[in-house]
Scaffold this active site. Structure first.
Site, PDB file in Angstrom:
ATOM      1  N   LYS A  48       0.786  -1.233   0.000  1.00 44.40           N
ATOM      2  CA  LYS A  48       0.000   0.000   0.000  1.00 44.40           C
ATOM      3  C   LYS A  48       0.821   1.288   0.000  1.00 44.40           C
ATOM      4  O   LYS A  48       0.316   2.360   0.335  1.00 44.40           O
ATOM      5  CB  LYS A  48      -1.020   0.054   1.166  1.00 44.40           C
ATOM      6  CG  LYS A  48      -1.890  -1.150   1.326  1.00 44.40           C
ATOM      7  CD  LYS A  48      -2.342  -1.738   0.027  1.00 44.40           C
ATOM      8  CE  LYS A  48      -3.490  -0.961  -0.601  1.00 44.40           C
ATOM      9  NZ  LYS A  48      -3.883  -1.620  -1.885  1.00 44.40           N
ATOM     10  N   GLY A  50       2.153   2.480  -2.750  1.00 44.14           N
ATOM     11  CA  GLY A  50       2.128   3.069  -4.087  1.00 44.14           C
ATOM     12  C   GLY A  50       2.735   2.145  -5.139  1.00 44.14           C
ATOM     13  O   GLY A  50       3.210   2.590  -6.186  1.00 44.14           O
ATOM     14  N   THR A 111       7.666  -7.132  -5.530  1.00 45.58           N
ATOM     15  CA  THR A 111       7.719  -7.828  -4.250  1.00 45.58           C
ATOM     16  C   THR A 111       7.366  -6.870  -3.112  1.00 45.58           C
ATOM     17  O   THR A 111       7.553  -5.661  -3.230  1.00 45.58           O
ATOM     18  CB  THR A 111       9.120  -8.428  -3.978  1.00 45.58           C
ATOM     19  OG1 THR A 111       9.051  -9.226  -2.802  1.00 45.58           O
ATOM     20  CG2 THR A 111      10.190  -7.368  -3.777  1.00 45.58           C
ATOM     21  N   HIS A 112       6.856  -7.457  -2.019  1.00 43.48           N
ATOM     22  CA  HIS A 112       6.697  -6.689  -0.778  1.00 43.48           C
ATOM     23  C   HIS A 112       7.652  -7.218   0.290  1.00 43.48           C
ATOM     24  O   HIS A 112       7.526  -6.883   1.467  1.00 43.48           O
ATOM     25  CB  HIS A 112       5.267  -6.807  -0.238  1.00 43.48           C
ATOM     26  CG  HIS A 112       4.220  -6.101  -1.053  1.00 43.48           C
ATOM     27  ND1 HIS A 112       4.426  -4.857  -1.600  1.00 43.48           N
ATOM     28  CD2 HIS A 112       2.952  -6.456  -1.387  1.00 43.48           C
ATOM     29  CE1 HIS A 112       3.330  -4.482  -2.251  1.00 43.48           C
ATOM     30  NE2 HIS A 112       2.425  -5.431  -2.139  1.00 43.48           N
ATOM     31  N   SER A 142      -4.323   3.090   4.462  1.00 39.64           N
ATOM     32  CA  SER A 142      -4.576   2.417   3.193  1.00 39.64           C
ATOM     33  C   SER A 142      -4.605   0.904   3.390  1.00 39.64           C
ATOM     34  O   SER A 142      -5.450   0.201   2.815  1.00 39.64           O
ATOM     35  CB  SER A 142      -3.490   2.813   2.196  1.00 39.64           C
ATOM     36  OG  SER A 142      -3.740   2.235   0.943  1.00 39.64           O
ATOM     37  N   TYR A 197       6.464   8.193  -1.848  1.00 38.81           N
ATOM     38  CA  TYR A 197       5.113   8.449  -2.366  1.00 38.81           C
ATOM     39  C   TYR A 197       4.820   9.955  -2.344  1.00 38.81           C
ATOM     40  O   TYR A 197       4.263  10.507  -3.297  1.00 38.81           O
ATOM     41  CB  TYR A 197       4.106   7.692  -1.489  1.00 38.81           C
ATOM     42  CG  TYR A 197       2.651   7.831  -1.884  1.00 38.81           C
ATOM     43  CD1 TYR A 197       2.035   6.844  -2.652  1.00 38.81           C
ATOM     44  CD2 TYR A 197       1.884   8.921  -1.461  1.00 38.81           C
ATOM     45  CE1 TYR A 197       0.690   6.950  -2.995  1.00 38.81           C
ATOM     46  CE2 TYR A 197       0.543   9.036  -1.808  1.00 38.81           C
ATOM     47  CZ  TYR A 197      -0.054   8.047  -2.573  1.00 38.81           C
ATOM     48  OH  TYR A 197      -1.373   8.161  -2.905  1.00 38.81           O
ATOM     49  N   MET A 260      -8.382   1.672  -5.839  1.00 35.81           N
ATOM     50  CA  MET A 260      -7.939   3.055  -6.037  1.00 35.81           C
ATOM     51  C   MET A 260      -8.836   3.909  -5.149  1.00 35.81           C
ATOM     52  O   MET A 260      -9.869   4.415  -5.587  1.00 35.81           O
ATOM     53  CB  MET A 260      -8.084   3.448  -7.518  1.00 35.81           C
ATOM     54  CG  MET A 260      -7.172   2.674  -8.444  1.00 35.81           C
ATOM     55  SD  MET A 260      -5.465   3.178  -8.191  1.00 35.81           S
ATOM     56  CE  MET A 260      -4.596   1.911  -9.133  1.00 35.81           C
ATOM     57  N   ARG A 261      -8.453   4.042  -3.921  1.00 35.14           N
ATOM     58  CA  ARG A 261      -9.340   4.575  -2.887  1.00 35.14           C
ATOM     59  C   ARG A 261      -9.341   6.100  -2.878  1.00 35.14           C
ATOM     60  O   ARG A 261     -10.337   6.739  -3.227  1.00 35.14           O
ATOM     61  CB  ARG A 261      -8.888   4.001  -1.534  1.00 35.14           C
ATOM     62  CG  ARG A 261      -9.885   4.143  -0.395  1.00 35.14           C
ATOM     63  CD  ARG A 261      -9.278   3.589   0.890  1.00 35.14           C
ATOM     64  NE  ARG A 261      -8.053   4.291   1.242  1.00 35.14           N
ATOM     65  CZ  ARG A 261      -7.981   5.368   2.011  1.00 35.14           C
ATOM     66  NH1 ARG A 261      -9.072   5.860   2.560  1.00 35.14           N
ATOM     67  NH2 ARG A 261      -6.818   5.966   2.255  1.00 35.14           N
ATOM     68  N   GLY A 263      -5.819   8.055  -2.864  1.00 37.57           N
ATOM     69  CA  GLY A 263      -4.567   8.488  -3.477  1.00 37.57           C
ATOM     70  C   GLY A 263      -4.106   9.856  -2.998  1.00 37.57           C
ATOM     71  O   GLY A 263      -3.642  10.675  -3.788  1.00 37.57           O
TER      72      GLY A 263
HETATM   73  P1  A3P Z   1      -5.098   4.885  -0.718  1.00 34.06           P
HETATM   74  O1  A3P Z   1      -5.708   3.658  -0.123  1.00 34.06           O
HETATM   75  O2  A3P Z   1      -4.545   5.811   0.324  1.00 34.06           O
HETATM   76  O3  A3P Z   1      -5.981   5.581  -1.682  1.00 34.06           O
HETATM   77  P2  A3P Z   1      -0.445  -0.321  -3.586  1.00 34.06           P
HETATM   78  O4  A3P Z   1      -0.481  -0.178  -5.058  1.00 34.06           O
HETATM   79  O5  A3P Z   1       0.928  -0.414  -3.011  1.00 34.06           O
HETATM   80  O6  A3P Z   1      -1.366  -1.370  -3.103  1.00 34.06           O
HETATM   81  O7  A3P Z   1      -0.956   1.075  -2.984  1.00 34.06           O
HETATM   82  C1  A3P Z   1      -2.277   1.481  -3.127  1.00 34.06           C
HETATM   83  C2  A3P Z   1      -2.385   2.919  -2.681  1.00 34.06           C
HETATM   84  O8  A3P Z   1      -1.781   3.756  -3.687  1.00 34.06           O
HETATM   85  C3  A3P Z   1      -3.824   3.373  -2.538  1.00 34.06           C
HETATM   86  O9  A3P Z   1      -3.803   4.404  -1.554  1.00 34.06           O
HETATM   87  C4  A3P Z   1      -4.079   3.909  -3.932  1.00 34.06           C
HETATM   88  O10 A3P Z   1      -5.185   4.768  -4.045  1.00 34.06           O
HETATM   89  C5  A3P Z   1      -2.777   4.649  -4.184  1.00 34.06           C
HETATM   90  N1  A3P Z   1      -2.527   4.927  -5.601  1.00 34.06           N
HETATM   91  C6  A3P Z   1      -2.648   4.089  -6.642  1.00 34.06           C
HETATM   92  N2  A3P Z   1      -2.394   4.714  -7.800  1.00 34.06           N
HETATM   93  C7  A3P Z   1      -2.105   5.992  -7.485  1.00 34.06           C
HETATM   94  C8  A3P Z   1      -1.779   7.167  -8.250  1.00 34.06           C
HETATM   95  N3  A3P Z   1      -1.701   7.117  -9.584  1.00 34.06           N
HETATM   96  N4  A3P Z   1      -1.560   8.315  -7.580  1.00 34.06           N
HETATM   97  C9  A3P Z   1      -1.652   8.378  -6.234  1.00 34.06           C
HETATM   98  N5  A3P Z   1      -1.963   7.315  -5.464  1.00 34.06           N
HETATM   99  C10 A3P Z   1      -2.182   6.141  -6.073  1.00 34.06           C
END
Ligand code: A3P
Length: 299
Positions: A48, A50, A111-112, A142, A197, A260-261, A263
Protein backbone atom coordinates in the site's frame (compact mmCIF):
# COMPACT_ATOMS: atom_id res chain seq x y z
CA UNK A 1 -20.56 -26.93 -2.34
CA UNK A 2 -21.12 -23.21 -1.94
CA UNK A 3 -18.01 -21.44 -0.84
CA UNK A 4 -18.21 -19.12 2.10
CA UNK A 5 -15.31 -16.81 1.47
CA UNK A 6 -15.85 -15.14 4.80
CA UNK A 7 -14.47 -18.31 6.34
CA UNK A 8 -11.42 -18.43 4.16
CA UNK A 9 -9.53 -15.34 5.25
CA UNK A 10 -5.98 -16.43 5.78
CA UNK A 11 -3.99 -16.85 8.94
CA UNK A 12 -0.46 -15.55 9.28
CA UNK A 13 2.66 -17.54 9.97
CA UNK A 14 6.30 -16.50 10.31
CA UNK A 15 9.46 -16.71 8.26
CA UNK A 16 12.50 -15.42 10.18
CA UNK A 17 10.23 -13.41 12.46
CA UNK A 18 8.26 -11.75 9.64
CA UNK A 19 4.57 -12.46 9.13
CA UNK A 20 3.33 -13.93 5.86
CA UNK A 21 0.30 -15.84 4.67
CA UNK A 22 0.45 -19.58 5.30
CA UNK A 23 0.67 -20.06 1.53
CA UNK A 24 3.77 -17.88 1.25
CA UNK A 25 5.31 -19.74 4.20
CA UNK A 26 4.55 -23.10 2.61
CA UNK A 27 6.27 -21.98 -0.62
CA UNK A 28 9.13 -20.24 1.11
CA UNK A 29 11.89 -22.51 -0.21
CA UNK A 30 10.83 -21.93 -3.79
CA UNK A 31 10.59 -18.18 -3.23
CA UNK A 32 13.97 -17.95 -1.52
CA UNK A 33 15.56 -19.95 -4.37
CA UNK A 34 14.03 -17.74 -7.06
CA UNK A 35 16.45 -17.41 -9.98
CA UNK A 36 16.77 -13.77 -10.91
CA UNK A 37 18.18 -12.79 -14.28
CA UNK A 38 20.70 -9.92 -14.54
CA UNK A 39 18.29 -7.79 -16.56
CA UNK A 40 15.38 -8.22 -14.12
CA UNK A 41 14.04 -5.04 -12.60
CA UNK A 42 12.52 -5.47 -9.16
CA UNK A 43 9.89 -3.11 -7.77
CA UNK A 44 9.84 -3.37 -4.00
CA UNK A 45 7.49 -1.70 -1.54
CA UNK A 46 5.71 -2.20 1.72
CA UNK A 47 2.11 -3.09 0.81
CA UNK A 48 0.00 0.00 0.00
CA UNK A 49 2.93 2.36 -0.43
CA UNK A 50 2.13 3.07 -4.09
CA UNK A 51 3.25 -0.17 -5.75
CA UNK A 52 0.67 -0.15 -8.53
CA UNK A 53 1.44 3.47 -9.26
CA UNK A 54 5.19 2.94 -9.70
CA UNK A 55 4.45 -0.26 -11.66
CA UNK A 56 2.41 1.72 -14.19
CA UNK A 57 5.05 4.45 -14.37
CA UNK A 58 7.79 1.89 -15.03
CA UNK A 59 5.76 0.08 -17.68
CA UNK A 60 4.94 3.38 -19.43
CA UNK A 61 8.66 4.27 -19.47
CA UNK A 62 9.63 0.85 -20.78
CA UNK A 63 6.97 1.03 -23.50
CA UNK A 64 8.10 4.56 -24.50
CA UNK A 65 4.72 5.96 -23.50
CA UNK A 66 2.72 3.61 -25.71
CA UNK A 67 -0.65 3.41 -23.94
CA UNK A 68 -1.92 0.49 -25.98
CA UNK A 69 1.10 -1.61 -25.06
CA UNK A 70 0.54 -0.86 -21.39
CA UNK A 71 -3.02 -2.09 -21.78
CA UNK A 72 -1.79 -5.49 -23.03
CA UNK A 73 -2.65 -7.03 -19.66
CA UNK A 74 -3.38 -6.37 -16.00
CA UNK A 75 -0.76 -5.14 -13.56
CA UNK A 76 -0.73 -8.59 -11.94
CA UNK A 77 0.15 -10.30 -15.24
CA UNK A 78 2.50 -7.64 -16.62
CA UNK A 79 4.78 -7.58 -13.59
CA UNK A 80 4.73 -10.85 -11.63
CA UNK A 81 4.43 -10.57 -7.86
CA UNK A 82 7.12 -13.07 -6.98
CA UNK A 83 6.07 -14.30 -3.54
CA UNK A 84 2.32 -14.26 -4.19
CA UNK A 85 0.11 -17.29 -4.60
CA UNK A 86 -3.31 -18.27 -3.38
CA UNK A 87 -4.80 -21.43 -2.02
CA UNK A 88 -6.63 -23.32 -4.78
CA UNK A 89 -10.09 -22.57 -3.43
CA UNK A 90 -9.66 -18.98 -4.61
CA UNK A 91 -9.74 -20.22 -8.20
CA UNK A 92 -7.28 -20.59 -11.06
CA UNK A 93 -5.08 -17.56 -10.43
CA UNK A 94 -1.46 -18.21 -11.45
CA UNK A 95 1.18 -17.62 -8.81
CA UNK A 96 3.83 -14.96 -9.16
CA UNK A 97 6.52 -17.62 -9.58
CA UNK A 98 4.60 -19.31 -12.39
CA UNK A 99 4.12 -16.01 -14.21
CA UNK A 100 7.74 -14.99 -13.74
CA UNK A 101 9.20 -18.29 -14.95
CA UNK A 102 7.51 -18.17 -18.35
CA UNK A 103 8.06 -14.46 -18.90
CA UNK A 104 10.66 -13.52 -21.52
CA UNK A 105 13.43 -11.13 -20.49
CA UNK A 106 13.69 -8.34 -19.60
CA UNK A 107 11.24 -8.88 -16.76
CA UNK A 108 9.87 -6.39 -14.26
CA UNK A 109 8.89 -8.08 -11.03
CA UNK A 110 7.12 -6.96 -7.88
CA UNK A 111 7.72 -7.83 -4.25
CA UNK A 112 6.70 -6.69 -0.78
CA UNK A 113 9.48 -8.65 0.89
CA UNK A 114 11.68 -6.89 3.42
CA UNK A 115 15.24 -6.42 2.12
CA UNK A 116 16.73 -9.22 4.23
CA UNK A 117 14.27 -11.75 2.78
CA UNK A 118 14.67 -10.86 -0.90
CA UNK A 119 15.87 -13.94 -2.79
CA UNK A 120 19.69 -13.65 -2.78
CA UNK A 121 20.00 -14.16 -6.52
CA UNK A 122 18.69 -10.60 -7.07
CA UNK A 123 21.77 -9.34 -5.25
CA UNK A 124 24.09 -11.90 -6.88
CA UNK A 125 22.89 -10.74 -10.29
CA UNK A 126 23.20 -7.09 -9.29
CA UNK A 127 19.62 -6.42 -10.43
CA UNK A 128 18.19 -2.92 -10.36
CA UNK A 129 15.57 -2.30 -7.70
CA UNK A 130 13.10 0.56 -7.33
CA UNK A 131 11.76 0.97 -3.81
CA UNK A 132 8.82 3.24 -2.92
CA UNK A 133 8.12 4.22 0.68
CA UNK A 134 5.06 6.03 2.04
CA UNK A 135 4.61 7.75 5.40
CA UNK A 136 3.53 5.33 8.13
CA UNK A 137 0.12 6.79 8.94
CA UNK A 138 -1.20 7.01 5.40
CA UNK A 139 0.30 3.62 4.65
CA UNK A 140 -1.50 2.17 7.68
CA UNK A 141 -4.85 3.75 6.73
CA UNK A 142 -4.58 2.42 3.19
CA UNK A 143 -3.63 -1.04 4.49
CA UNK A 144 -6.60 -1.08 6.85
CA UNK A 145 -9.08 -0.36 4.06
CA UNK A 146 -7.34 -2.86 1.82
CA UNK A 147 -7.84 -5.56 4.46
CA UNK A 148 -11.53 -4.70 4.59
CA UNK A 149 -12.08 -5.07 0.85
CA UNK A 150 -9.74 -7.98 0.14
CA UNK A 151 -10.56 -11.47 1.35
CA UNK A 152 -7.04 -12.66 0.61
CA UNK A 153 -5.92 -10.59 3.59
CA UNK A 154 -6.24 -11.70 7.21
CA UNK A 155 -9.15 -10.34 9.21
CA UNK A 156 -8.23 -6.73 10.10
CA UNK A 157 -10.34 -6.48 13.26
CA UNK A 158 -11.49 -3.02 14.29
CA UNK A 159 -9.59 0.12 13.35
CA UNK A 160 -8.20 0.32 16.91
CA UNK A 161 -7.04 -3.28 16.76
CA UNK A 162 -5.48 -2.82 13.36
CA UNK A 163 -3.48 0.22 14.52
CA UNK A 164 -2.04 -1.87 17.36
CA UNK A 165 -1.19 -4.76 15.04
CA UNK A 166 0.51 -2.41 12.61
CA UNK A 167 2.59 -0.84 15.37
CA UNK A 168 3.59 -4.32 16.58
CA UNK A 169 4.48 -5.47 13.07
CA UNK A 170 1.94 -8.25 13.41
CA UNK A 171 0.58 -7.76 9.92
CA UNK A 172 1.24 -9.38 6.58
CA UNK A 173 4.82 -8.53 5.38
CA UNK A 174 5.74 -7.58 8.91
CA UNK A 175 6.85 -4.34 10.45
CA UNK A 176 6.54 -1.21 8.30
CA UNK A 177 9.30 0.37 10.40
CA UNK A 178 11.78 -2.45 9.76
CA UNK A 179 10.80 -2.57 6.09
CA UNK A 180 11.51 1.08 5.26
CA UNK A 181 14.67 1.10 7.39
CA UNK A 182 15.98 -2.18 5.99
CA UNK A 183 15.61 -1.00 2.42
CA UNK A 184 17.10 2.40 3.30
CA UNK A 185 20.25 0.62 4.49
CA UNK A 186 20.24 -1.77 1.55
CA UNK A 187 20.38 1.14 -0.90
CA UNK A 188 23.96 1.87 0.08
CA UNK A 189 25.05 -1.64 -0.89
CA UNK A 190 22.97 -2.37 -3.96
CA UNK A 191 21.59 -0.84 -7.12
CA UNK A 192 18.47 0.68 -5.55
CA UNK A 193 16.48 3.79 -6.38
CA UNK A 194 14.62 4.78 -3.17
CA UNK A 195 11.57 6.94 -3.81
CA UNK A 196 8.84 8.45 -1.65
CA UNK A 197 5.11 8.45 -2.37
CA UNK A 198 4.89 12.01 -1.08
CA UNK A 199 7.54 13.24 -3.55
CA UNK A 200 5.76 11.46 -6.38
CA UNK A 201 2.54 13.17 -5.42
CA UNK A 202 4.14 16.59 -5.01
CA UNK A 203 6.15 16.54 -8.22
CA UNK A 204 5.36 13.50 -10.36
CA UNK A 205 7.35 14.72 -13.35
CA UNK A 206 10.49 15.12 -11.31
CA UNK A 207 10.22 11.66 -9.73
CA UNK A 208 9.35 10.03 -13.06
CA UNK A 209 12.47 11.61 -14.53
CA UNK A 210 14.52 9.97 -11.79
CA UNK A 211 13.09 6.61 -12.83
CA UNK A 212 13.79 7.34 -16.52
CA UNK A 213 17.39 8.11 -15.61
CA UNK A 214 17.73 5.02 -13.39
CA UNK A 215 16.44 2.85 -16.24
CA UNK A 216 18.90 4.54 -18.60
CA UNK A 217 16.16 5.62 -20.93
CA UNK A 218 15.92 8.79 -22.93
CA UNK A 219 12.39 10.05 -23.48
CA UNK A 220 11.06 13.00 -25.43
CA UNK A 221 9.38 15.78 -23.46
CA UNK A 222 5.96 14.89 -24.91
CA UNK A 223 6.34 11.28 -23.86
CA UNK A 224 7.21 12.33 -20.33
CA UNK A 225 4.12 14.55 -20.20
CA UNK A 226 2.02 11.68 -21.45
CA UNK A 227 3.33 9.41 -18.70
CA UNK A 228 2.59 12.02 -16.04
CA UNK A 229 -0.96 12.29 -17.31
CA UNK A 230 -1.65 8.58 -17.75
CA UNK A 231 -0.34 7.69 -14.27
CA UNK A 232 -2.27 10.41 -12.43
CA UNK A 233 -4.64 8.98 -9.82
CA UNK A 234 -7.92 9.65 -11.66
CA UNK A 235 -6.66 8.04 -14.84
CA UNK A 236 -5.36 4.96 -13.06
CA UNK A 237 -8.59 4.70 -11.11
CA UNK A 238 -10.44 4.45 -14.41
CA UNK A 239 -7.97 2.07 -16.03
CA UNK A 240 -9.26 -1.51 -15.78
CA UNK A 241 -5.75 -2.83 -16.47
CA UNK A 242 -4.41 -1.06 -13.39
CA UNK A 243 -7.28 -0.76 -10.91
CA UNK A 244 -7.66 -4.42 -9.95
CA UNK A 245 -11.28 -4.69 -11.09
CA UNK A 246 -10.44 -7.34 -13.71
CA UNK A 247 -8.80 -9.98 -11.57
CA UNK A 248 -9.68 -11.26 -8.15
CA UNK A 249 -13.42 -10.81 -8.66
CA UNK A 250 -15.13 -12.29 -5.65
CA UNK A 251 -11.97 -11.69 -3.65
CA UNK A 252 -11.68 -7.93 -3.78
CA UNK A 253 -14.88 -6.06 -3.08
CA UNK A 254 -14.50 -2.55 -4.45
CA UNK A 255 -17.86 -1.49 -3.08
CA UNK A 256 -16.52 -1.89 0.47
CA UNK A 257 -13.48 0.22 -0.44
CA UNK A 258 -12.09 0.62 -3.96
CA UNK A 259 -8.51 -0.45 -4.64
CA UNK A 260 -7.94 3.05 -6.04
CA UNK A 261 -9.34 4.58 -2.89
CA UNK A 262 -8.17 8.19 -2.43
CA UNK A 263 -4.57 8.49 -3.48
CA UNK A 264 -3.86 11.43 -1.18
CA UNK A 265 -1.47 12.53 1.56
CA UNK A 266 -2.86 13.15 5.04
CA UNK A 267 -6.00 11.00 4.97
CA UNK A 268 -4.76 9.63 8.33
CA UNK A 269 -6.18 12.80 9.88
CA UNK A 270 -9.65 11.47 9.11
CA UNK A 271 -8.90 8.24 10.97
CA UNK A 272 -6.63 8.78 13.98
CA UNK A 273 -8.07 10.15 17.20
CA UNK A 274 -5.93 12.70 19.03
CA UNK A 275 -4.96 10.10 21.64
CA UNK A 276 -4.15 7.48 19.03
CA UNK A 277 -2.03 9.97 17.16
CA UNK A 278 -0.01 10.89 20.26
CA UNK A 279 0.60 7.28 21.10
CA UNK A 280 1.56 6.50 17.53
CA UNK A 281 4.01 9.42 17.34
CA UNK A 282 5.72 8.46 20.59
CA UNK A 283 6.14 4.87 19.52
CA UNK A 284 7.28 6.02 16.06
CA UNK A 285 10.10 8.11 17.55
CA UNK A 286 11.43 5.07 19.38
CA UNK A 287 11.17 2.75 16.44
CA UNK A 288 12.70 5.24 13.99
CA UNK A 289 15.44 6.58 16.28
CA UNK A 290 18.88 6.62 14.73
CA UNK A 291 17.83 6.54 11.09
CA UNK A 292 18.43 9.35 8.65
CA UNK A 293 15.20 8.38 6.93
CA UNK A 294 12.64 11.18 6.92
CA UNK A 295 8.97 11.05 6.00
CA UNK A 296 6.42 13.76 5.35
CA UNK A 297 2.90 12.97 6.60
CA UNK A 298 1.47 16.14 5.12
CA UNK A 299 2.46 18.54 2.39
P1 A3P B 1 -5.10 4.88 -0.72
O1 A3P B 1 -5.71 3.66 -0.12
O2 A3P B 1 -4.54 5.81 0.32
O3 A3P B 1 -5.98 5.58 -1.68
P2 A3P B 1 -0.45 -0.32 -3.59
O4 A3P B 1 -0.48 -0.18 -5.06
O5 A3P B 1 0.93 -0.41 -3.01
O6 A3P B 1 -1.37 -1.37 -3.10
O7 A3P B 1 -0.96 1.07 -2.98
C1 A3P B 1 -2.28 1.48 -3.13
C2 A3P B 1 -2.38 2.92 -2.68
O8 A3P B 1 -1.78 3.76 -3.69
C3 A3P B 1 -3.82 3.37 -2.54
O9 A3P B 1 -3.80 4.40 -1.55
C4 A3P B 1 -4.08 3.91 -3.93
O10 A3P B 1 -5.18 4.77 -4.05
C5 A3P B 1 -2.78 4.65 -4.18
N1 A3P B 1 -2.53 4.93 -5.60
C6 A3P B 1 -2.65 4.09 -6.64
N2 A3P B 1 -2.39 4.71 -7.80
C7 A3P B 1 -2.10 5.99 -7.48
C8 A3P B 1 -1.78 7.17 -8.25
N3 A3P B 1 -1.70 7.12 -9.58
N4 A3P B 1 -1.56 8.32 -7.58
C9 A3P B 1 -1.65 8.38 -6.23
N5 A3P B 1 -1.96 7.31 -5.46
C10 A3P B 1 -2.18 6.14 -6.07
Amino acid sequence: KALNLELTRCELDEVEGVFFTETICANWNKIWNFRARPDDLLIATYAKAGTTWIQEIVDMIQQDGDLEKCKRDTTYKRQPFIEWSLPEYFGPIPSGLELAEVMPSPRTLKTHLPAQLVPPSFWDQNCKVIYVARNAKDNLVSYYHFHRMNKMMPEPGTWEEFVEKFMDGKVLWGSWYDHVKGWWEAKDKHHILYLFYEDMKENPKHEIQKVVHFLEKDLKKEVLEKIVKHTAFENMKNNPMANYTKEFEGIMNHSISPFMRKGTIGDWKNHFTVAQNEKFDQDYKKKMAGTSLNFRSEL
